[in-house]
Motif scaffolding. Structure first.
Motif, mmCIF file in Angstrom:
data_model
loop_
_atom_site.group_PDB
_atom_site.id
_atom_site.type_symbol
_atom_site.label_atom_id
_atom_site.label_comp_id
_atom_site.label_asym_id
_atom_site.label_seq_id
_atom_site.Cartn_x
_atom_site.Cartn_y
_atom_site.Cartn_z
ATOM 1 N N GLY A 1 1.035 -12.922 16.882
ATOM 2 C CA GLY A 1 1.462 -14.114 17.606
ATOM 3 C C GLY A 1 2.813 -13.820 18.219
ATOM 4 N N LEU A 2 3.835 -14.533 17.782
ATOM 5 C CA LEU A 2 5.178 -14.240 18.273
ATOM 6 C C LEU A 2 5.761 -12.991 17.618
ATOM 7 C CD1 LEU A 2 6.631 -17.849 18.519
ATOM 8 C CD2 LEU A 2 5.864 -16.362 20.376
ATOM 9 N N ALA A 3 5.090 -12.494 16.616
ATOM 10 C CA ALA A 3 5.413 -11.175 16.051
ATOM 11 C C ALA A 3 4.337 -10.199 16.515
ATOM 12 C CB ALA A 3 5.463 -11.223 14.534
ATOM 13 N N THR A 4 4.757 -9.090 17.069
ATOM 14 C CA THR A 4 3.788 -8.087 17.525
ATOM 15 C C THR A 4 3.342 -7.185 16.386
ATOM 16 O OG1 THR A 4 5.607 -6.596 18.146
ATOM 17 C CG2 THR A 4 4.745 -8.077 19.860
ATOM 18 N N ASN A 5 4.140 -7.146 15.326
ATOM 19 C CA ASN A 5 3.826 -6.265 14.205
ATOM 20 C C ASN A 5 4.508 -6.792 12.948
ATOM 21 O OD1 ASN A 5 2.771 -3.756 13.049
ATOM 22 N ND2 ASN A 5 4.913 -3.147 12.905
ATOM 23 N N TRP A 6 3.868 -6.549 11.814
ATOM 24 C CA TRP A 6 4.473 -6.888 10.526
ATOM 25 C C TRP A 6 4.057 -5.837 9.506
ATOM 26 C CZ3 TRP A 6 0.808 -9.601 13.158
ATOM 27 C CH2 TRP A 6 -0.470 -9.695 12.582
ATOM 28 N N LYS A 7 4.968 -5.506 8.623
ATOM 29 C CA LYS A 7 4.659 -4.501 7.610
ATOM 30 C C LYS A 7 5.523 -4.729 6.383
ATOM 31 C CE LYS A 7 7.809 -1.108 9.719
ATOM 32 N NZ LYS A 7 7.912 0.255 10.316
ATOM 33 N N VAL A 8 4.987 -4.340 5.249
ATOM 34 C CA VAL A 8 5.704 -4.482 3.997
ATOM 35 C C VAL A 8 6.584 -3.249 3.790
ATOM 36 C CG1 VAL A 8 3.922 -3.410 2.553
ATOM 37 C CG2 VAL A 8 5.415 -5.175 1.586
ATOM 38 N N ASP A 9 7.734 -3.457 3.222
ATOM 39 C CA ASP A 9 8.651 -2.354 2.931
ATOM 40 C C ASP A 9 8.071 -1.518 1.795
ATOM 41 O OD1 ASP A 9 10.745 -0.706 2.071
ATOM 42 O OD2 ASP A 9 12.278 -2.223 2.463
ATOM 43 N N PRO A 10 7.798 -0.224 2.010
ATOM 44 C CA PRO A 10 7.200 0.604 0.951
ATOM 45 C C PRO A 10 8.097 0.762 -0.276
ATOM 46 C CG PRO A 10 7.869 1.954 2.829
ATOM 47 C CD PRO A 10 7.999 0.527 3.257
ATOM 48 N N LYS A 11 9.411 0.564 -0.093
ATOM 49 C CA LYS A 11 10.338 0.693 -1.220
ATOM 50 C C LYS A 11 10.504 -0.608 -1.987
ATOM 51 C CE LYS A 11 13.045 4.381 0.964
ATOM 52 N NZ LYS A 11 14.405 4.769 1.442
#
Length: 536
Positions: free
Chosen positions: A82-92
């Protein structure tokens, strides 16, 4: 048929002429939509009046960071940018999620969408000391985004959201969180009531006119950032017509072009008159949600199972003229999360009576319970006739149910407050009847069984507390593999059914009746619907 009120009839009478004149001058295409609500839902950014309101003043005027694909009908939708083109969880640190924001997006007022706007909106609903905090909007969305612990701006086009615990299902919460314009709030004198009349989002429609309880005019946003979702109709007029027969009359008389939730008994008449009925698999279940708190008559699992065995669901579907499907659990049997429950929900009066006898209830000593229900407005469901059917069915197994009948928004207040709240427990209310959206794992399953979400921390209304379920939910939260997630979710659903946590009756099919003037309307397999697909 119930007559149209004089006030509404007067307005509806001039509506076709007004838009005919307007159309001749501007070649404007107009769709007049009779909605089942008594008023236009809140327009400031977070709609009230339940999940169904998001299709009207939510995803029309505004956008979320993560959207739900609601413009397809032949398969379930999925999470999309949506208004975010990408999202990801921090692996650390799996509690931290990084959102990359879309560049070049403007609010309707011309101001720029950026990270500051996201933080401002999070404060708007989560930070009660912030100047822009709005209690009305917060009440609607806070229970829908319970995982958020904190958030910060990373740069102008990136934000980081930290969850309270590791939560792999967190993205499913974000289609409910919508972004409104900070600049417009300033322009309107920092007054949310003024913003309601002149809202500004980034969505595919703009609000042109709002007359509370009468109409809202949504006009196409030609500058919308997602060119694949440009509205196919220039203007959509939302007309609140809460009475079902009045809605049908308005459709038959040509005063509106489409309606939601037509009453089942007029479906043959509508079809014979040339109107089209559209419906789809809909993740929306109609249950009684039991209190499992001490002192509730539903704490005995034999009683809960007996109640589930006492309902002839095929008869309920017949009452709905086919506009429903029998429910044998929270999820539809086609769901990957249904699993293989040991308790088979069916119509079996003999088994139900035997369970009630084992629990010590007889005709002379019946179980007595009070259920809070809505006057109407719970999707396609006919609240009063269906509840009367359930009441009569339960009486056959020595369960005497009485009703506390309230307006839908009042019912939501009782729901968010939880079974232990004085407004419920203090009145002897031990079950609530409310349609539940079941489109995703969080909305359909975990929010109802996680002991950390016992109201008012969430919508585990009945206070359900099962350590085995909590342990499974913990695994789900830390599992980022979808297939493994599905297997764990099916185990949770199995336990829900085996514990007879609710009395499940039917699933909705969300029917809409369309005039021949409507050339296209894509009905998604969701409670969200995308009004950009409506073409006249």
């Amino acid at each position: 048929m119930k007559p149209i009120s004089k006030h509404l009839a007067k307005w509806l009478a001039v509506l076709p002429l007004a838009f005919s004149l307007n159309g001749s001058l501007h070649a404007e295409t107009v769709a007049r939509y009779g909605i089942s609500m008594a008023d236009i839902p809140l327009t400031t950014g977070q709609p009230d009046r339940g999940a169904g309101a998001y299709q009207f003043t939510g995803h029309t005027l505004y956008d979320p960071l993560i959207a739900w694909e609601a413009n397809i009908s032949d398969r379930p939708g999925k999470l999309v940018p949506g208004l975010a083109t990408n999202w990801k969880v921090d692996p650390k640190d799996n509690k931290k999620w990084l959102f990359t924001l879309r560049k070049g997006v403007k609010f309707h007022d011309g101001s720029e969408f950026n990270a500051d706007a996201v933080i401002w909106n999070l404060d708007k609903v989560l930070a009660d000391k912030s100047p822009q905090f709005d209690a009305k909007q917060s009440a609607q969305v806070r229970p829908r985004i319970p995982s958020i612990a904190s958030y910060r701006k990373v740069n102008d086009y990136a934000v980081e959201i930290t969850t309270k615990e590791v939560d792999a299902l967190f993205p499913y919460q974000l289609p409910w969180f919508l972004i409104s314009s900070p600049a417009q709030w300033e322009k309107m004198g920092k007054d949310w009531s003024q913003v309601a009349m002149h809202p500004s989002g980034t969505g595919p429609f703009k609000l042109d006119k709002l007359v509370p309880r009468e109409r809202a005019d949504l006009v196409k946003n030609n500058d919308y950032w997602d060119k694949k979702r440009l509205a196919k109709t220039d203007r959509i007029v939302l007309v609140p017509i809460p009475d079902a027969m009045t809605r049908v009359n308005a459709l038959l008389n040509g005063q509106v072009d489409l309606i939601e939730t037509p009453p089942p008994d007029v479906v043959p008449q509508l079809k014979s008159a040339g109107f089209k009925l559209v419906q789809n698999v809909t993740p929306h279940v109609w249950p009684y949600h039991f209190s499992t708190l001490p002192g509730s008559p539903w704490t005995d699992i034999r009683v809960r199972k007996a109640a589930n065995l006492a309902i002839d669901r095929d008869a309920v579907v017949k009452l709905m003229n086919g506009l429903a499907t029998p429910a044998v659990g929270q999820m539809d049997v086609t769901s990957p999360w249904f699993g293989k429950p040991a308790f088979k929900i069916r119509y079996d009066l003999a088994a139900a009576r035997a369970l009630m006898a084992q629990a010590g209830y007889t005709k002379e000593h019946p179980l007595v319970a009070k259920v809070i229900i809505a006057q109407g407005g719970t999707g396609q469901m006919l609240s009063l006739p269906m509840n009367e059917f359930i009441q009569q069915s339960l009486a056959e197994i020595n369960i005497q149910v009485s009703f506390e009948v309230v307006e839908l928004e009042n019912l939501y207040l009782h729901w968010r407050s939880g079974a232990a709240a004085d407004m419920n427990a203090g009145k002897g209310i031990t079950a609530i009847n409310l349609g539940y959206v079941t489109a995703d794992p969080f909305y359909g399953i975990t929010r109802f069984v996680d002991s950390r979400y016992v109201a008012p921390n969430g919508v585990n209304w009945g206070g359900y507390n099962n350590p085995k379920v909590d342990a499974l939910v913990d695994k789900i939260r830390t599992t980022f593999n979808t297939r493994t997630q599905d297997g764990l979710l099916s185990k949770v659903h199995e336990i829900m059914v085996d514990d007879a946590l609710m009395l499940w009756v039917v699933h909705d099919v969300n029917p809409h009746a369309l005039s021949p003037k409507v050339k296209e309307f894509v009905q998604a397999q969701h409670w969200f619907q995308d009004l950009t697909t409506l073409r006249m």
